[in-house]
Design an enzyme around this catalytic site. Structure first.
Site, short mmCIF file in Angstrom:
data_model
loop_
_atom_site.label_atom_id
_atom_site.label_comp_id
_atom_site.label_asym_id
_atom_site.label_seq_id
_atom_site.Cartn_x
_atom_site.Cartn_y
_atom_site.Cartn_z
N GLY A 1 0.94 -1.20 0.01
CA GLY A 1 -0.30 -0.05 0.11
C GLY A 1 0.81 0.88 0.04
CB SER A 2 0.54 4.85 -1.24
OG SER A 2 1.24 4.19 -3.01
N GLY A 3 1.31 5.56 0.91
CA GLY A 3 1.44 5.85 2.05
C GLY A 3 2.51 5.96 3.60
CG HIS A 4 3.88 2.55 4.15
ND1 HIS A 4 2.86 2.16 5.00
CD2 HIS A 4 2.78 1.43 3.51
CE1 HIS A 4 2.17 1.44 5.26
NE2 HIS A 4 2.30 0.99 4.21
CE LYS B 1 4.80 -2.98 3.72
NZ LYS B 1 4.49 -2.56 2.23
CG HIS C 1 -0.57 -0.80 7.38
ND1 HIS C 1 -0.54 -1.42 7.34
CD2 HIS C 1 -0.99 -0.37 5.81
CE1 HIS C 1 0.26 -2.17 6.37
NE2 HIS C 1 -0.18 -1.67 5.37
CG ASP D 1 0.76 -6.15 1.44
OD1 ASP D 1 0.08 -6.01 1.64
OD2 ASP D 1 1.92 -5.73 0.61
#
Lengths: 339, 210
Positions: free
Chosen positions: A60-63, A111, A225, A116
């Site tokens: 996911g994005s945001g990391h 991960k 998250h 995922d």
């Protein structure tokens, strides 16, 4: 219905945040990587490189800077960013795998999150159908989650960054597919992480914090998250917080006395470098007191949770080979040395 | 039931998850990461779009197309899980133009088997299986007893909703909610909730096509 307030974020259309950010990454680092907008992947500029094992990761994005910021020389060959906190889809992973395969095979660094793992599994099957050799390795270094039949298993957190750097160096040196995959596994087996948060974070799509943390409290054992941790406690001094982190990591790592380690103090996105170095000072001292020696370190925000205030500690037990691979040159937007 | 039933079902799901988007987001924020409502809305909008471009296909093919579209557009865990479920269900129907109650039971049983296989979850783990398995069981039982399709799907939807509510006191053992340990207790599972919405949407779609 509560009145919708505009989130304090720099957005055009919240639905486009990932695509627009990736376009910006490519605009800033066109010397290292390119953005394939149709496939929504970030690809190393000179990929595929004939005969080199390629590394693909995603999530996911945001990391950020994970994973797109680690595409370049000596680390990842491609990254597949999903929507914010949502696993990418198999189509992205397959496109990335095809874009970087130089004939020597592709390692997927995954991960350990249900989404995922499922999506990468489907992509690896599709890639095999297309005749590409893929070795998948799952990262699960978070000691805050009990690894048991009663959970989805430990999450993949800080060790992901270290594995991408170290295995990327192995691939750069010409290691085989099996050897590169084995290097990822060794980093994962020898690393443990634990994270804490002082605030939640606000996904652009919902515009609301994922949880509320009352003043004076800390979430212990958080992931990446914005999810709450395993328990909440009164916020003590930095020294007391580091006691908890070091104890959690070291008791699980079971490193022999005198072991040489890499200590990675990671910011979650909303904690300034001022505090991260303060934490590192405590970590360094307490690790030595616990009988292990931090001979390498990384301090900064590398695997984040949007604007969450917080930090995680990852300790990796080194050996000569891992140390040499860590020291090897790397040239990516977010990590760069030796070039 | 025929291809129109499938298209109507997908449209009913899209309407339902769009209406309930914020609630699904809230449920997911409590024990996950708050993206479930957004993901389901995006996925079923893509499914409705894909199906509108394939008017001629038989119902089984439409289910397979819907499943593929979910896998390609949702991400997270629900994309592969629902994607595989619909593909497995669609394969049961092959190329036949219509299907009856007993065949619908087979479709949903195949979907359930696929979810359980991929997600390695059982009833009681606080997942979508807690809503789907009782729904399939109720549908099979009532169809077997010779009930009308309308009554059988009402029983299935009610069983899914009861299953959804049964997740509240459970401690999650799968997916992101399991990281919370005991703190997941007291929250309704978002995956079970959207599953109940989907079975209710099927009940409405079948009622509309009879």
């Amino acid at each position: 219905m509560a009145i919708q307030t505009k989130p304090r974020k720099f957005l055009n259309d919240p639905a486009d945040v990932v695509k627009e950010s990736l376009a910006g990454l490519a605009a800033a680092h066109g010397d290292l990587l390119r953005y394939d907008r149709a496939a929504q992947i970030i690809v190393c500029k000179d990929a595929p490189r004939a005969g080199k094992v390629a590394l693909v990761s995603g999530g996911g994005s945001g990391h950020e800077p994970l994973h797109g910021g680690f595409v370049g020389r000596g680390m990842l060959d491609a990254a597949c960013p999903g929507e914010v906190f949502t696993s990418p889809v198999p189509d992205q992973m397959l496109a990335a795998t095809k874009a970087v395969d130089g004939g020597a095979g592709v390692v997927h660094i995954v991960k350990n999150y249900t989404g995922d793992v499922l999506n990468f599994k489907m992509a690896a099957e599709d890639a095999a159908d297309d005749g590409i050799r893929v070795a998948s390795v799952v990262i699960d270094d978070d000691v805050a989650v009990q690894d048991s039949l009663y959970t989805a298993g430990r999450r993949g957190v800080g060790a992901t960054v270290l594995a991408e750097k170290i295995a990327g160096a192995a691939a750069e040196k010409g290691a085989s597919l099996d050897k590169v995959a084995d290097t990822v596994k060794r980093v994962n087996e020898r690393a443990r992480s634990f994270g804490v948060a002082l605030s939640s974070c606000v996904p652009p799509a919902s515009g609301k914090p994922i949880f509320e943390l009352p003043e004076g409290e800390i979430e212990l054992g958080i992931g990446i998250h914005g999810e709450p941790g395993r328990r909440r406690a009164a916020l003590g001094s930095a020294s007391e917080v580091v006691d908890v982190m070091v104890e959690a990591v070291i008791s699980d790592l079971k490193a022999r006395a005198g072991s040489q380690v890499l200590a990675f103090v990671n910011g979650m996105g909303g904690t300034p470098q001022l505090e991260l170095y303060l934490l590192y000072g405590e970590v360094d001292r307490k690790l030595r007191a616990a009988g292990v020696v931090p001979v390498r370190n990384l301090v900064g925000s590398y695997i984040t949770s949007l604007e969450m205030a917080g930090a995680s500690l990852t300790v990796l037990q080194l050996d000569d080979e891992l140390t040499e691979l860590w020291d090897a040159p790397v040239h990516t937007p977010a990590l760069r040395w030796g070039v | 039931m025929d291809a129109t039933t499938v298209t109507t079902w997908m449209r009913e799901i899209e309407t339902s998850v769009t209406q309930e988007r914020d609630r699904l987001v809230q449920l997911d924020a409590a024990i996950g990461d708050g993206d479930h409502g957004t993901n389901m809305t995006r996925g079923f909008a893509a499914v409705v779009q894909a199906l509108s471009q394939d008017q001629e296909a038989p119902p089984g093919r439409l289910l397979i197309l819907a499943g593929r579209t979910l896998v390609s557009s949702v991400g997270g865990a629900s994309g592969p899980l629902w994607g595989s479920a619909l593909r497995s269900g669609g394969r049961v129907l092959g190329d036949q133009a219509t299907f009856d109650g007993p065949q619908l039971v087979e479709v949903l049983a195949a979907a359930l088997a696929s979810v359980k296989d991929l997600g390695a979850a059982s009833v009681g783990d606080k997942t979508m299986v807690d809503a789907l398995e009782p729904a399939v069981a109720a549908l099979g039982r009532t169809v077997g007893e010779g009930a009308s399709l309308a009554d059988a799907l009402e029983a299935a939807a009610a069983a899914a909703e009861a299953g959804m509510r049964s997740t509240i006191p459970l401690q999650a053992r799968k997916g992101r909610a399991s990281y919370l340990g005991e703190r997941s207790i007291g929250h309704q599972d978002p995956g079970a909730t959207s599953t109940a919405l989907m079975i209710r949407a099927l009940q409405r779609a079948a009622a509309a096509s009879s």
